[in-house]
Design an enzyme around this catalytic site. Sequence first.
Site, PDB file in Angstrom:
ATOM      1  N   ALA A   1      42.490  23.579  40.934  1.00 52.01           N
ATOM      2  CA  ALA A   1      41.969  23.517  42.310  1.00 52.01           C
ATOM      3  C   ALA A   1      42.303  24.813  43.039  1.00 52.01           C
ATOM      4  O   ALA A   1      43.444  25.277  42.982  1.00 52.01           O
ATOM      5  CB  ALA A   1      42.588  22.328  43.044  1.00 52.01           C
TER       6      ALA A   1
ATOM      7  N   TYR B   1      45.527  34.763  48.735  1.00 52.94           N
ATOM      8  CA  TYR B   1      45.111  34.310  47.400  1.00 52.94           C
ATOM      9  C   TYR B   1      45.953  34.981  46.313  1.00 52.94           C
ATOM     10  O   TYR B   1      46.413  34.330  45.368  1.00 52.94           O
ATOM     11  CB  TYR B   1      43.635  34.656  47.253  1.00 52.94           C
ATOM     12  CG  TYR B   1      42.934  34.161  46.009  1.00 52.94           C
ATOM     13  CD1 TYR B   1      42.363  32.893  45.972  1.00 52.94           C
ATOM     14  CD2 TYR B   1      42.783  34.981  44.890  1.00 52.94           C
ATOM     15  CE1 TYR B   1      41.679  32.451  44.845  1.00 52.94           C
ATOM     16  CE2 TYR B   1      42.099  34.557  43.768  1.00 52.94           C
ATOM     17  CZ  TYR B   1      41.552  33.289  43.746  1.00 52.94           C
ATOM     18  OH  TYR B   1      40.864  32.867  42.634  1.00 52.94           O
TER      19      TYR B   1
HETATM   20  N1  CAA Z   1      37.071  46.970  46.587  1.00 51.73           N
HETATM   21  C1  CAA Z   1      36.924  48.147  47.219  1.00 51.73           C
HETATM   22  N2  CAA Z   1      36.690  48.246  48.547  1.00 51.73           N
HETATM   23  C2  CAA Z   1      36.615  47.102  49.246  1.00 51.73           C
HETATM   24  C3  CAA Z   1      36.776  45.842  48.652  1.00 51.73           C
HETATM   25  C4  CAA Z   1      37.009  45.809  47.255  1.00 51.73           C
HETATM   26  N3  CAA Z   1      37.172  44.676  46.592  1.00 51.73           N
HETATM   27  N4  CAA Z   1      36.660  44.888  49.595  1.00 51.73           N
HETATM   28  C5  CAA Z   1      36.438  45.555  50.751  1.00 51.73           C
HETATM   29  N5  CAA Z   1      36.396  46.875  50.541  1.00 51.73           N
HETATM   30  C6  CAA Z   1      36.147  47.932  51.496  1.00 51.73           C
HETATM   31  C7  CAA Z   1      34.706  47.858  52.012  1.00 51.73           C
HETATM   32  O1  CAA Z   1      33.799  48.416  51.089  1.00 51.73           O
HETATM   33  C8  CAA Z   1      34.815  48.637  53.301  1.00 51.73           C
HETATM   34  O2  CAA Z   1      34.814  50.024  53.015  1.00 51.73           O
HETATM   35  P1  CAA Z   1      34.257  51.070  54.085  1.00 51.73           P
HETATM   36  O3  CAA Z   1      35.140  50.940  55.303  1.00 51.73           O
HETATM   37  O4  CAA Z   1      34.387  52.375  53.362  1.00 51.73           O
HETATM   38  O5  CAA Z   1      32.836  50.660  54.352  1.00 51.73           O
HETATM   39  C9  CAA Z   1      36.205  48.268  53.810  1.00 51.73           C
HETATM   40  O6  CAA Z   1      36.926  47.763  52.669  1.00 51.73           O
HETATM   41  C10 CAA Z   1      36.146  47.213  54.881  1.00 51.73           C
HETATM   42  O7  CAA Z   1      35.397  46.129  54.388  1.00 51.73           O
HETATM   43  P2  CAA Z   1      34.514  45.208  55.352  1.00 51.73           P
HETATM   44  O8  CAA Z   1      33.648  46.041  56.249  1.00 51.73           O
HETATM   45  O9  CAA Z   1      33.832  44.192  54.491  1.00 51.73           O
HETATM   46  O10 CAA Z   1      35.658  44.560  56.276  1.00 51.73           O
HETATM   47  P3  CAA Z   1      35.826  43.077  56.713  1.00 51.73           P
HETATM   48  O11 CAA Z   1      37.070  43.009  57.489  1.00 51.73           O
HETATM   49  O12 CAA Z   1      34.565  42.559  57.324  1.00 51.73           O
HETATM   50  O13 CAA Z   1      36.008  42.249  55.356  1.00 51.73           O
HETATM   51  C11 CAA Z   1      36.978  41.735  53.232  1.00 51.73           C
HETATM   52  C12 CAA Z   1      37.029  42.636  54.449  1.00 51.73           C
HETATM   53  C13 CAA Z   1      37.300  40.282  53.648  1.00 51.73           C
HETATM   54  C14 CAA Z   1      38.026  42.225  52.266  1.00 51.73           C
HETATM   55  C15 CAA Z   1      35.552  41.723  52.626  1.00 51.73           C
HETATM   56  O14 CAA Z   1      35.159  43.049  52.354  1.00 51.73           O
HETATM   57  C16 CAA Z   1      35.502  40.944  51.328  1.00 51.73           C
HETATM   58  O15 CAA Z   1      35.270  39.734  51.361  1.00 51.73           O
HETATM   59  N6  CAA Z   1      35.723  41.630  50.182  1.00 51.73           N
HETATM   60  C17 CAA Z   1      35.763  40.970  48.897  1.00 51.73           C
HETATM   61  C18 CAA Z   1      37.159  40.505  48.597  1.00 51.73           C
HETATM   62  C19 CAA Z   1      37.199  40.006  47.184  1.00 51.73           C
HETATM   63  O16 CAA Z   1      37.008  40.747  46.249  1.00 51.73           O
HETATM   64  N7  CAA Z   1      37.450  38.679  47.003  1.00 51.73           N
HETATM   65  C20 CAA Z   1      37.449  38.091  45.698  1.00 51.73           C
HETATM   66  C21 CAA Z   1      36.876  36.687  45.811  1.00 51.73           C
HETATM   67  S1  CAA Z   1      36.496  35.965  44.245  1.00 51.73           S
HETATM   68  C22 CAA Z   1      37.955  35.441  43.688  1.00 51.73           C
HETATM   69  O17 CAA Z   1      38.967  35.491  44.319  1.00 51.73           O
HETATM   70  C23 CAA Z   1      37.924  34.858  42.318  1.00 51.73           C
HETATM   71  C24 CAA Z   1      38.927  35.482  41.456  1.00 51.73           C
HETATM   72  O18 CAA Z   1      39.976  34.884  41.224  1.00 51.73           O
HETATM   73  C25 CAA Z   1      38.638  36.768  40.816  1.00 51.73           C
END
Ligand code: CAA
Length: 248
Positions: free
Chosen positions: A90, A154
């Site tokens: 979960a 996470y």
């Molecule tokens: N790698 C590299 N750069 C990243 C990044 C990543 N994974 N995530 C965010 N960034 C960067 C963005 O590209 C952006 O860069 P710029 O300023 O150069 O444009 C900067 O960080 C800010 O990002 P946002 O504009 O999106 O800022 P925000 O505050 O609106 O959101 C965030 C930030 C919540 C991290 C959003 O970007 C996001 O959801 N990122 C994905 C996070 C992620 O990878 N989660 C994994 C989920 S799946 C999972 O967890 C399953 C598993 O076990 C593998």
Amino acid sequence: MANRVALVTGGNGGIGTEICKQLATAGYRVVTTCVDAEREKIADWQKELAAAGTQVDWVECNVTDFEACKAMAAEVTEKFGPVDVLINAAGITRDAFAHKMPLENWDSVIQTNLYSVFNVTRQFVEGMRERGFGRIINIASVNGQTGQFGQANYSAAKAGMHGFSMALAKEGARKGITANTISPGYVETAMTAAIPEEVRNGIVAQVPAGRMGRPDEIARAVVFLAADEAEYINGANIPVNGGLFTSF
Ligand code: CAA
């Protein structure tokens, strides 16, 4: 495996569902937990499985609630027998940069992904010790091993899960119990579909396999660790991530 009972939390997710299916196909008596809102979805794939000649049962349980887990364990044991194999699958995400993260995002992820592991395991590990057999498999994440943008909550929970596995591995080793972690990489599920597309494409570009994983590829590792013959694999954290580590 006809006599072994396997309990899977989070069986209604992409990875959890596939774990249920593969364990049932391998001959385990599989039970999964769900929350009320998931009943219909579970009923759908239960029908699919029944058509293929396998069966998965479910019990309602909010795994963040210790007392609910206690009641669930009593119900499962009474209906299906003692649990030999426990899969803690979960999990949720509530991504935000740490400097912007509301307490609620921290709390809900730690409750669902980490407290749940104790809440559920605590109900079954004593019986496993008494019977001299148990398999505990915690589904963590590559992001618990490497950290990830937006995932302080996470990543902390998933790293914590492996600490829990290692402690349980020591405590159970002479009682026939193993506790291991599987750390999936990026797998095609609703969770990863919610990642902003540009970010997801960037992540996939780093995976040597050149693609995301499939839930069945994670379930395969679970079935391997659940086997009676896997007793000497204990306290391990097995990455199933398409070679992602080699990119860092
Ligand atoms: N790698 C590299 N750069 C990243 C990044 C990543 N994974 N995530 C965010 N960034 C960067 C963005 O590209 C952006 O860069 P710029 O300023 O150069 O444009 C900067 O960080 C800010 O990002 P946002 O504009 O999106 O800022 P925000 O505050 O609106 O959101 C965030 C930030 C919540 C991290 C959003 O970007 C996001 O959801 N990122 C994905 C996070 C992620 O990878 N989660 C994994 C989920 S799946 C999972 O967890 C399953 C598993 O076990 C593998």
